[in-house]
Structures are given as structure tokens and as C-alpha cells.
Motif scaffolding. Structure first.
Motif, mmCIF file in Angstrom:
data_model
loop_
_atom_site.group_PDB
_atom_site.id
_atom_site.type_symbol
_atom_site.label_atom_id
_atom_site.label_comp_id
_atom_site.label_asym_id
_atom_site.label_seq_id
_atom_site.Cartn_x
_atom_site.Cartn_y
_atom_site.Cartn_z
ATOM 1 N N THR A 59 0.809 -1.205 -0.213
ATOM 2 C CA THR A 59 0.094 -0.089 0.036
ATOM 3 C C THR A 59 0.762 1.221 -0.051
ATOM 4 O O THR A 59 1.857 1.345 0.815
ATOM 5 N N ALA A 118 -5.760 1.360 11.567
ATOM 6 C CA ALA A 118 -5.989 1.376 10.114
ATOM 7 C C ALA A 118 -6.804 2.657 9.608
ATOM 8 O O ALA A 118 -6.532 3.051 8.623
ATOM 9 N N ALA A 122 -6.419 4.860 6.187
ATOM 10 C CA ALA A 122 -7.425 4.881 5.023
ATOM 11 C C ALA A 122 -7.520 6.166 4.751
ATOM 12 O O ALA A 122 -7.769 6.500 3.780
ATOM 13 N N SER A 125 -4.817 7.826 2.426
ATOM 14 C CA SER A 125 -4.614 7.116 1.500
ATOM 15 C C SER A 125 -4.158 8.002 0.161
ATOM 16 O O SER A 125 -4.725 9.032 -0.153
ATOM 17 N N SER A 132 -10.342 5.664 -0.166
ATOM 18 C CA SER A 132 -9.910 6.099 1.149
ATOM 19 C C SER A 132 -11.402 5.923 1.902
ATOM 20 O O SER A 132 -11.635 5.629 2.858
ATOM 21 N N LEU A 135 -12.584 2.303 2.696
ATOM 22 C CA LEU A 135 -11.705 1.816 3.885
ATOM 23 C C LEU A 135 -12.073 2.396 5.065
ATOM 24 O O LEU A 135 -11.883 1.679 6.238
ATOM 25 N N SER A 136 -12.390 3.734 5.132
ATOM 26 C CA SER A 136 -12.644 4.452 6.349
ATOM 27 C C SER A 136 -14.049 3.902 6.854
ATOM 28 O O SER A 136 -13.832 3.772 8.098
ATOM 29 N N CYS A 139 -13.131 0.616 8.423
ATOM 30 C CA CYS A 139 -12.554 0.703 9.902
ATOM 31 C C CYS A 139 -13.539 0.968 11.225
ATOM 32 O O CYS A 139 -13.317 0.570 12.001
ATOM 33 N N ASN A 205 -13.151 -2.720 -2.611
ATOM 34 C CA ASN A 205 -13.208 -2.286 -1.150
ATOM 35 C C ASN A 205 -14.812 -2.185 -0.627
ATOM 36 O O ASN A 205 -14.792 -2.321 0.520
#
Length: 243
Positions: A59, A118, A122, A125, A132, A135-136, A139, A205
């Protein structure tokens, strides 16, 4: 000695008991496959970070702080992924069993800080908002379900604890399904569509945890997650009872 009018328990196998055994066998096969895939993904994920070489990061990161948070997230996430499967082993599902409690403690000790590590990775990113955002969200939901799983266990509300653990592991398993979606979409989306690798990664994602949560909720609503039949609450008539 059993009576000649009443067959012994070993003499007759009801259709429901046969279905239960068949279902248990299928469940164990699925569990074994899930455990194998979880361990394989865990080994693959951590292999790039054991040397602590920032140039080997899969990443893109902004610097050493970002990389350090990423490494701590990967370390905790792979342990949560590996031990999370054990929570669904039938012989270990009784909360009073010491093994279940210790596995659960290890799972929470990885999920809760792992989601915290994380989140800034995220948010910051380098792949843009498209990567982003999902993934946010993942999390935040991962943290919430982990905390709820821990709280219900401490309150000894084992029914809700099991429900929240299913949701939590569904999010943990996004590490598996996300990679599968990327492989599938790369194989089926024609080049003429103009989808970039970042577009595919962003879509994967979203699908990785949204799809898992939908499956988890379907399983919970069917009653399978709680170990009860779908027609629970309907009393079976007692033979020989007065009408």
C-alpha cells in the motif's frame, strides 16, 4: 432394556436428526475451508511487512509514521483473521469454555486496536477518495462491531454476543473477499470499459464488506446463526394428547 413397543434411541434415526448431521458436516467443511483461506491470506498479507522495509509495502504510504501504523494494522488484522475462525468451531462455541474466552480475548485485542491503526492510514490514502472512503467506513464499522461484541460478552448477553461476533468477523473477512473481488473484476471487466486498477480496487473495497454484512444479516435473520430452527416457536403436537 427397551420395551418392544418403544424403539431404543440407537434403533431409529429421525429425518430431522439426519438433516442435522448432514448440516453439521457441511458446516465443518465450510469452516475448514474458511480457516485454510484465512490463514493463506494472513500469510500473504504479512509476508511483505516482516522485513519492515517501507519499499516493500503493498500500500503506498506517506512516510514512516504512516508505514508504522500500516504495519501495526496488518499485524493485528492477520491474527484476528486467523483466530476469528476458531470462534465458530462448534465444540468451542460455549462461552464458558476457557479456550473460547481466551481466543475471544485475543480476537478483541487485535480487532479494536487494529481498526484504530487502520483508520488514519485509510483517511490519508494516496489512492484518493475513491479508495479512502470505503476503507474508512470499514474501519469505523469494524471498531463498532468489535466493541459491541466485547460489551455483550462482558454483560453475559451471549445471544447478542454471537450476533455481534458474526458481524465483526464478516468485516474481518473483508480482507479475503476484497482480494477475491479484485481478481474476479480484473478477469471479467473488458479493457474497453476503461476501468483503471484504482477504479477496480475502490469498487472491490466497497463490495468486500458490504457483501459480507448482507450475508451475515441474512444468516442471522434465518436463525442459523443462533443455532435454532426457522420454525422455532411453533410447538409440535404431542401424540396422544386430548383434542
Amino acid at each position: 432394556m427397551t420395551s418392544g413397543l418403544v424403539p431404543g434411541k440407537s434403533a431409529v434415526e429421525t429425518p430431522s436428526s439426519a438433516r442435522t448431521r448432514k448440516k453439521s458436516t457441511g458446516y465443518l467443511v465450510w469452516l475448514g475451508f474458511a480457516g485454510f483461506v484465512s490463514c493463506a491470506v494472513a500469510v500473504f498479507s504479512v509476508s511483505a511487512y516482516v522485513t519492515l522495509d517501507i519499499d516493500q509495502s503493498r500500500t503506498p504510504v506517506r512516510g514512516m509514521l504512516d508505514y508504522g501504523l500500516l504495519v501495526m494494522h496488518v499485524a493485528t488484522a492477520v491474527v484476528a483473521l486467523a483466530v476469528g475462525v476458531l470462534q465458530f468451531v462448534p465444540s468451542l462455541q460455549t462461552p464458558r469454555r476457557p479456550v473460547h474466552r481466551w481466543v475471544g480475548r485475543l480476537y478483541f485485542a487485535c480487532v479494536i486496536p487494529g481498526s484504530i491503526f487502520a483508520l488514519p492510514v485509510a483517511v490519508m490514502s494516496l489512492q484518493g477518495l475513491a479508495a479512502s472512503a470505503p476503507l474508512s467506513v470499514l474501519c469505523v464499522l469494524w471498531f463498532i462491531t468489535g466493541v459491541q461484541g466485547l460489551r455483550t460478552a462482558l454483560r453475559r448477553d451471549f445471544r447478542m454476543h454471537r450476533i455481534w461476533m458474526i458481524r465483526s468477523f464478516a468485516l474481518t473477512a473483508a480482507a479475503i473477499t476484497g482480494r477475491l473481488y479484485i481478481v474476479i473484476m480484473l478477469a471479467i471487466i473488458p479493457d474497453s470499459y476503461g476501468a483503471t486498477d484504482q477504479d477496480i480496487s475502490a469498487a472491490a473495497n466497497w463490495f468486500s464488506f458490504v457483501g459480507n454484512l448482507l450475508i451475515a444479516e441474512w444468516w442471522i435473520q434465518r436463525g442459523n446463526a443462533l443455532g435454532r430452527p426457522r420454525n422455532e416457536g411453533q410447538r409440535r403436537p404431542v401424540q396422544g394428547s386430548a383434542k
